[in-house]
Design a protein around this motif. Sequence first.
Motif, mmCIF file in Angstrom:
data_model
loop_
_atom_site.group_PDB
_atom_site.id
_atom_site.type_symbol
_atom_site.label_atom_id
_atom_site.label_comp_id
_atom_site.label_asym_id
_atom_site.label_seq_id
_atom_site.Cartn_x
_atom_site.Cartn_y
_atom_site.Cartn_z
ATOM 1 N N SER A 1 -40.170 8.982 -0.532
ATOM 2 C CA SER A 1 -39.877 7.579 -0.854
ATOM 3 C C SER A 1 -40.949 6.656 -0.290
ATOM 4 O O SER A 1 -41.348 5.684 -0.947
ATOM 5 N N GLN A 2 -41.452 6.947 0.911
ATOM 6 C CA GLN A 2 -42.541 6.148 1.468
ATOM 7 C C GLN A 2 -43.798 6.303 0.634
ATOM 8 O O GLN A 2 -44.543 5.327 0.424
ATOM 9 N N ALA A 3 -44.032 7.499 0.125
ATOM 10 C CA ALA A 3 -45.211 7.722 -0.719
ATOM 11 C C ALA A 3 -45.144 6.867 -1.980
ATOM 12 O O ALA A 3 -46.136 6.241 -2.373
ATOM 13 N N VAL A 4 -43.978 6.820 -2.625
ATOM 14 C CA VAL A 4 -43.822 6.040 -3.851
ATOM 15 C C VAL A 4 -43.919 4.547 -3.555
ATOM 16 O O VAL A 4 -44.620 3.798 -4.246
ATOM 17 N N LEU A 5 -43.209 4.095 -2.522
ATOM 18 C CA LEU A 5 -43.197 2.662 -2.204
ATOM 19 C C LEU A 5 -44.581 2.162 -1.800
ATOM 20 O O LEU A 5 -44.955 1.029 -2.112
ATOM 21 N N SER A 6 -45.351 2.985 -1.111
ATOM 22 C CA SER A 6 -46.662 2.539 -0.633
ATOM 23 C C SER A 6 -47.732 2.670 -1.710
ATOM 24 O O SER A 6 -48.537 1.757 -1.909
ATOM 25 N N SER A 7 -47.745 3.777 -2.438
ATOM 26 C CA SER A 7 -48.846 4.039 -3.362
ATOM 27 C C SER A 7 -48.630 3.459 -4.755
ATOM 28 O O SER A 7 -49.601 3.156 -5.451
ATOM 29 N N LEU A 8 -47.369 3.299 -5.175
ATOM 30 C CA LEU A 8 -47.097 2.769 -6.508
ATOM 31 C C LEU A 8 -46.655 1.317 -6.495
ATOM 32 O O LEU A 8 -46.903 0.579 -7.450
ATOM 33 N N PHE A 9 -45.984 0.894 -5.412
ATOM 34 C CA PHE A 9 -45.455 -0.470 -5.359
ATOM 35 C C PHE A 9 -46.084 -1.330 -4.270
ATOM 36 O O PHE A 9 -45.804 -2.530 -4.197
ATOM 37 N N TYR A 10 -46.905 -0.725 -3.405
ATOM 38 C CA TYR A 10 -47.614 -1.461 -2.353
ATOM 39 C C TYR A 10 -46.631 -2.207 -1.437
ATOM 40 O O TYR A 10 -46.900 -3.322 -0.989
ATOM 41 N N LEU A 11 -45.492 -1.563 -1.143
ATOM 42 C CA LEU A 11 -44.446 -2.201 -0.344
ATOM 43 C C LEU A 11 -44.264 -1.555 1.024
ATOM 44 O O LEU A 11 -43.458 -2.025 1.810
ATOM 45 N N ASP A 12 -44.991 -0.487 1.304
ATOM 46 C CA ASP A 12 -44.811 0.216 2.574
ATOM 47 C C ASP A 12 -46.170 0.669 3.081
ATOM 48 O O ASP A 12 -47.178 0.598 2.368
ATOM 49 N N VAL A 13 -46.194 1.117 4.308
ATOM 50 C CA VAL A 13 -47.435 1.614 4.912
ATOM 51 C C VAL A 13 -47.707 3.016 4.380
ATOM 52 O O VAL A 13 -46.815 3.869 4.354
ATOM 53 N N PRO A 14 -48.922 3.297 3.907
ATOM 54 C CA PRO A 14 -49.232 4.652 3.421
ATOM 55 C C PRO A 14 -49.028 5.696 4.499
ATOM 56 O O PRO A 14 -49.171 5.427 5.708
ATOM 57 N N ILE A 15 -48.689 6.905 4.068
ATOM 58 C CA ILE A 15 -48.449 7.993 5.011
ATOM 59 C C ILE A 15 -49.728 8.359 5.751
ATOM 60 O O ILE A 15 -49.729 8.623 6.942
ATOM 61 N N GLY A 16 -50.809 8.367 5.058
ATOM 62 C CA GLY A 16 -52.100 8.756 5.632
ATOM 63 C C GLY A 16 -53.038 9.116 4.497
ATOM 64 O O GLY A 16 -52.698 8.977 3.318
ATOM 65 N N ASN A 17 -54.201 9.585 4.843
ATOM 66 C CA ASN A 17 -55.202 9.921 3.833
ATOM 67 C C ASN A 17 -55.274 11.418 3.596
ATOM 68 O O ASN A 17 -55.063 12.233 4.515
ATOM 69 N N LEU A 18 -55.584 11.768 2.367
ATOM 70 C CA LEU A 18 -55.924 13.141 2.021
ATOM 71 C C LEU A 18 -57.430 13.318 2.172
ATOM 72 O O LEU A 18 -58.201 12.389 1.886
ATOM 73 N N PRO A 19 -57.894 14.496 2.584
ATOM 74 C CA PRO A 19 -59.343 14.734 2.598
ATOM 75 C C PRO A 19 -59.916 14.621 1.181
ATOM 76 O O PRO A 19 -59.248 14.940 0.194
ATOM 77 N N TYR A 20 -61.107 14.166 1.098
ATOM 78 C CA TYR A 20 -61.759 14.016 -0.210
ATOM 79 C C TYR A 20 -61.826 15.353 -0.935
ATOM 80 O O TYR A 20 -61.772 15.406 -2.168
ATOM 81 N N SER A 21 -61.882 16.443 -0.173
ATOM 82 C CA SER A 21 -61.948 17.777 -0.790
ATOM 83 C C SER A 21 -60.676 18.086 -1.570
ATOM 84 O O SER A 21 -60.726 18.817 -2.577
ATOM 85 N N GLU A 22 -59.533 17.557 -1.135
ATOM 86 C CA GLU A 22 -58.287 17.766 -1.881
ATOM 87 C C GLU A 22 -58.367 17.083 -3.238
ATOM 88 O O GLU A 22 -57.901 17.619 -4.246
ATOM 89 N N TYR A 23 -58.931 15.899 -3.251
ATOM 90 C CA TYR A 23 -59.083 15.177 -4.522
ATOM 91 C C TYR A 23 -60.053 15.912 -5.451
ATOM 92 O O TYR A 23 -59.758 16.077 -6.652
ATOM 93 N N THR A 24 -61.186 16.346 -4.936
ATOM 94 C CA THR A 24 -62.162 17.034 -5.794
ATOM 95 C C THR A 24 -61.595 18.360 -6.303
ATOM 96 O O THR A 24 -61.910 18.780 -7.428
ATOM 97 N N ARG A 25 -60.774 19.033 -5.493
ATOM 98 C CA ARG A 25 -60.140 20.278 -5.950
ATOM 99 C C ARG A 25 -59.216 20.008 -7.129
ATOM 100 O O ARG A 25 -59.230 20.735 -8.130
ATOM 101 N N LEU A 26 -58.402 18.955 -7.012
ATOM 102 C CA LEU A 26 -57.494 18.604 -8.105
ATOM 103 C C LEU A 26 -58.269 18.191 -9.352
ATOM 104 O O LEU A 26 -57.918 18.561 -10.473
#
Length: 399
Positions: free
Chosen positions: A63-88
């Motif tokens: 729920s924190q992930a959705v509220l922070s990343s989609l609605f900008y209403l909460d503090v983000p959980i943290g960052n993913l390494p850039y390597s996770e993004y490039t893998r996806l």
Amino acid sequence: MTLWITLRNLRTRWLATLITLLAVSLATATALVVPLLSRQVERGAQDAAQVFDLLITAKGSPSQAVLSSLFYLDVPIGNLPYSEYTRLKADPRTGRAVPLGFGDNYHGLPVVGTDPTFFEQRLKPGAPPYFRVRQGVMFNRPFQALLGASAARQTGLKIGDTFKSAHGLEEHHEPGVEEEEHDATYTVVGLLAATGGPIDRAVVTPIESLWRIHGQLTPESRGVTAVLYTASRLNDLYSVAQQTNARPLAQAVFPGQVFAQLRGFVLQGQAAYAGLSLLMLLLAGLTVWLSVHASGLERARSVALLRALGAGRGTVFGVVLLETALVVVLGLGLGVLLSLGLGQLAGGVLGARLGFSLPAPTLEPALLLRVLWLFPLGLLAALPPALGAARAEPTRNLA
């Protein structure tokens, strides 16, 4: 004749009639306004997030992930390494992987770092892009910015204007606390079309802008707050989500599942509120009964005159029931209108705070049934006084 007598009686006892009307209308509005508003929020949130298939973030609360990343209403959980993004992004099952970065604000508006693929998202294949540049051009290098529709109105910035962002997700107003403003200057290159969603109150910029501001100059030091993921095929979406959740750093969240869980909590609160609404409606029914009973004592002489003039017991009985029916129906109608008005007003205020537009309140049959039973309850409360008036001997009250 019965209707004329009824209206005359109600006009004669205008204060008691007004009090009963207010009791019924306020009880009706109380029973309806919170369910109406909660359904507005639910529909508005679903509409605002329906363009996103899968959200991938660091491990934590969905729920924190959705509220922070989609609605900008909460503090983000943290960052993913850039390597996770490039893998996806390199996964052959991937249709689109959109990076998101947060951490800065401009006058309380979130600065959202992303890339042009953010503007390729659609509600369904073949539909036009959901996010569009209304005026100006798309950004093509760091420190260019696009303003959401609400952000442009709130800040007054226009194409060609410049501004500096501040560290943190919200603006600080405490005395003596200064904003940690960055040195880099953004230039507004475009204005986004209104969507009714959270992006309307955001400042969108290439994610490289945030990496440079925060000193993340190498791929090893970079991070992404979230990834908006779309698979090439539906089956691939679930397999990617399963494999992502099995990894130690990331989690895959389906926004629809989070909404279903949040809706369960809301329904629990509504169940408790329904008990309060029932009590209010019972009190309204008691008010109706007291009003009819008191008016029965006041109308004893007028009833005796009606009987002496030839009115039958059925006419007297009908007058009392018709008085009650008119008051209850008017009270229910006023209560429904009041609840719709409050829902519209509160929806505008709440939508502005949440960052997405709420649809207009709508009354569904199941919701109306919560208050319509007050009508037979009111008639039931009027039966004893009506029977008493019909059975009264006219000679007793004509002396």
